[in-house]
Design a protein around this motif. Structure first.
Motif, mmCIF file in Angstrom:
data_model
loop_
_atom_site.group_PDB
_atom_site.id
_atom_site.type_symbol
_atom_site.label_atom_id
_atom_site.label_comp_id
_atom_site.label_asym_id
_atom_site.label_seq_id
_atom_site.Cartn_x
_atom_site.Cartn_y
_atom_site.Cartn_z
ATOM 1 N N GLU A 1 -16.416 117.998 187.527
ATOM 2 C CA GLU A 1 -17.784 118.211 187.062
ATOM 3 C C GLU A 1 -18.520 116.882 186.979
ATOM 4 N N GLY B 1 -21.709 115.065 184.700
ATOM 5 C CA GLY B 1 -22.669 115.130 183.606
ATOM 6 C C GLY B 1 -23.881 114.285 183.931
ATOM 7 N N TYR B 2 -25.058 114.833 183.704
ATOM 8 C CA TYR B 2 -26.308 114.141 184.026
ATOM 9 C C TYR B 2 -27.040 113.757 182.751
ATOM 10 N N THR C 1 -15.836 112.832 177.511
ATOM 11 C CA THR C 1 -17.054 113.230 176.820
ATOM 12 C C THR C 1 -18.135 112.210 177.151
ATOM 13 N N LEU C 2 -19.301 112.727 177.497
ATOM 14 C CA LEU C 2 -20.475 111.910 177.811
ATOM 15 C C LEU C 2 -21.540 112.237 176.784
ATOM 16 N N ARG D 1 -30.372 115.583 176.280
ATOM 17 C CA ARG D 1 -29.062 116.219 176.285
ATOM 18 C C ARG D 1 -28.409 116.025 177.645
ATOM 19 N N VAL D 2 -27.130 116.352 177.713
ATOM 20 C CA VAL D 2 -26.377 116.205 178.954
ATOM 21 C C VAL D 2 -26.432 117.515 179.729
ATOM 22 N N GLN D 3 -26.780 117.427 180.989
ATOM 23 C CA GLN D 3 -26.767 118.579 181.879
ATOM 24 C C GLN D 3 -25.447 118.562 182.651
ATOM 25 N N ILE D 4 -24.714 119.665 182.633
ATOM 26 C CA ILE D 4 -23.435 119.759 183.322
ATOM 27 C C ILE D 4 -23.664 120.322 184.723
ATOM 28 N N SER E 1 -20.823 115.397 174.993
ATOM 29 C CA SER E 1 -20.612 116.621 175.763
ATOM 30 C C SER E 1 -19.379 116.468 176.644
ATOM 31 N N GLU E 2 -18.514 117.477 176.635
ATOM 32 C CA GLU E 2 -17.267 117.397 177.393
ATOM 33 C C GLU E 2 -17.511 117.687 178.871
ATOM 34 N N ILE E 3 -16.990 116.800 179.726
ATOM 35 C CA ILE E 3 -17.101 116.945 181.172
ATOM 36 C C ILE E 3 -15.687 117.080 181.722
#
Length: 336
Positions: free
Chosen positions: A242, A244-245, A232-233, A33-36, A236-238
């Motif tokens: 911000e 996204g990792y 979106t990455l 998953r993407v970490q914000i 997931s919306e960034i």
């Protein structure tokens, strides 16, 4: 005692604690998953300080690959902020990567290099054993906008000679995306600037509604820093400012701009950096005692850092701040 956010390495950029009972616990990453990563606003300078958005390092994540520091600033009106005027200051054990969207910065260093940082042109300075430099926005600059990035050097290379490199990448067009690779290799475009661990750094501009799937190396982790628009990455919306990792184990990542506006982002990636770092002020080392030594050498005008010629600011060099009343702990990274 400082609050936990400061304790855990935003300014200064190390885990500084008042007692053994206080520990900065990283938030583990999840490769599925993407970490914000939310930025912290940091004022640089005096009463008319220019605010920068700092995404690395922070409690949640200290590094992405060997990328250990990311400041994102602007667009800043120079008539309001006074622009950038950073007197000569030292570095050890790292590389600085300067990348602009707008404006110009004059660079001088103790190698004798005098260069101008311009939009779309990367200036990479290798501190190695030690270097000092100054950064001043040019008189013609009305808006200053860009990123300042640091790369940690591995133990076997961190005492290497100081070096300065300049490169102008040729933009690559893929569908509704414009890509400028300033470090490493991506989509067949390669930057020749020196790195000491596998890395990638690129600016990606997306048309409104455009989507880009990027083939990436399986052993790289990546961060997407949004400068403009909403991206979106991997779904997931960034938001702007911000990051996204995405952890290792992915052969591709997909970024998409919102339908109503174009977007601009910085992609950073690399193999996870396995060494613990001690980061304080402008130094990257491996122990508290090293940092103490670097600081004293800077205060003593040691040849380790050399001298900058031609800088004409109010002070001839930045004095080092006072060390914390505690030992500076090494900074480790959470899982990838």
């Amino acid at each position: 005692m400082a609050d936990r956010a400061d304790e855990c390495g935003v300014i200064p950029m190390s885990n500084i604690v008042d007692g053994p009972e206080v520990e900065c616990l990283p938030i583990p990453g999840d490769p599925d998953r993407v970490q914000i990563l939310t930025s912290r606003d940091v004022p640089l300078g005096g009463p008319r300080a220019m605010v920068v958005h700092r995404t690395l390092p922070q409690r949640a994540r200290s590094l992405i690959g060997a990328w250990c520091f990311a400041d994102h600033y602007g667009p800043a009106d120079v008539s309001e902020t006074g622009g950038m005027d950073v007197p000569p200051h030292p570095h050890t054990g790292l590389q600085t990567v300067s990348w602009l969207f707008e404006g110009e910065i004059e660079h001088r260093d103790s190698l004798g290099e005098h260069a101008t940082v311009r939009p779309g042109e990367v200036n990479l300075m290798t501190a190695g054993h030690g270097i000092c430099h100054s950064e001043v926005s040019t008189p013609d600059t009305t808006v200053l906008h860009g990123v300042q990035l640091w790369v940690a050097m591995p133990d076997e290379s961190r005492d290497s000679e100081r070096k300065f490199e300049h490169f102008v990448p040729e933009p690559l067009w893929v569908g509704g995306a414009r890509i400028s690779v300033f470090v490493g290799e991506l989509l067949g475009s390669t930057s020749p600037v020196s790195t000491f661990t596998p890395l990638v750094g690129a600016q990606i501009d997306l048309d409104a509604g455009a989507s880009l799937t990027i083939p990436v190396q399986l052993d790289f982790e990546h961060g997407v820093l949004v400068d403009q628009g909403t991206v979106t990455l991997e779904g997931s919306e960034i938001a702007r400012t911000e990051m996204g990792y995405v952890g290792v184990g992915h052969s591709q990542i997909t970024v998409q701009s919102s339908d109503d506006t174009s977007s601009r982002l910085i992609l950073l990636g690399g193999t996870p950096f396995g060494e613990e770092l001690v980061m304080w002020w402008n130094f990257v080392g491996r122990s508290h005692d090293e940092i103490v030594e670097y600081r004293q050498q800077w205060q003593d005008h040691s040849e380790r850092f050399g001298e900058v010629s031609g800088y004409t600011g109010a002070v001839d060099r930045l004095p080092a701040p006072t060390l914390p009343n505690a030992r500076i702990r090494p900074r480790s990274n959470p899982g990838t």
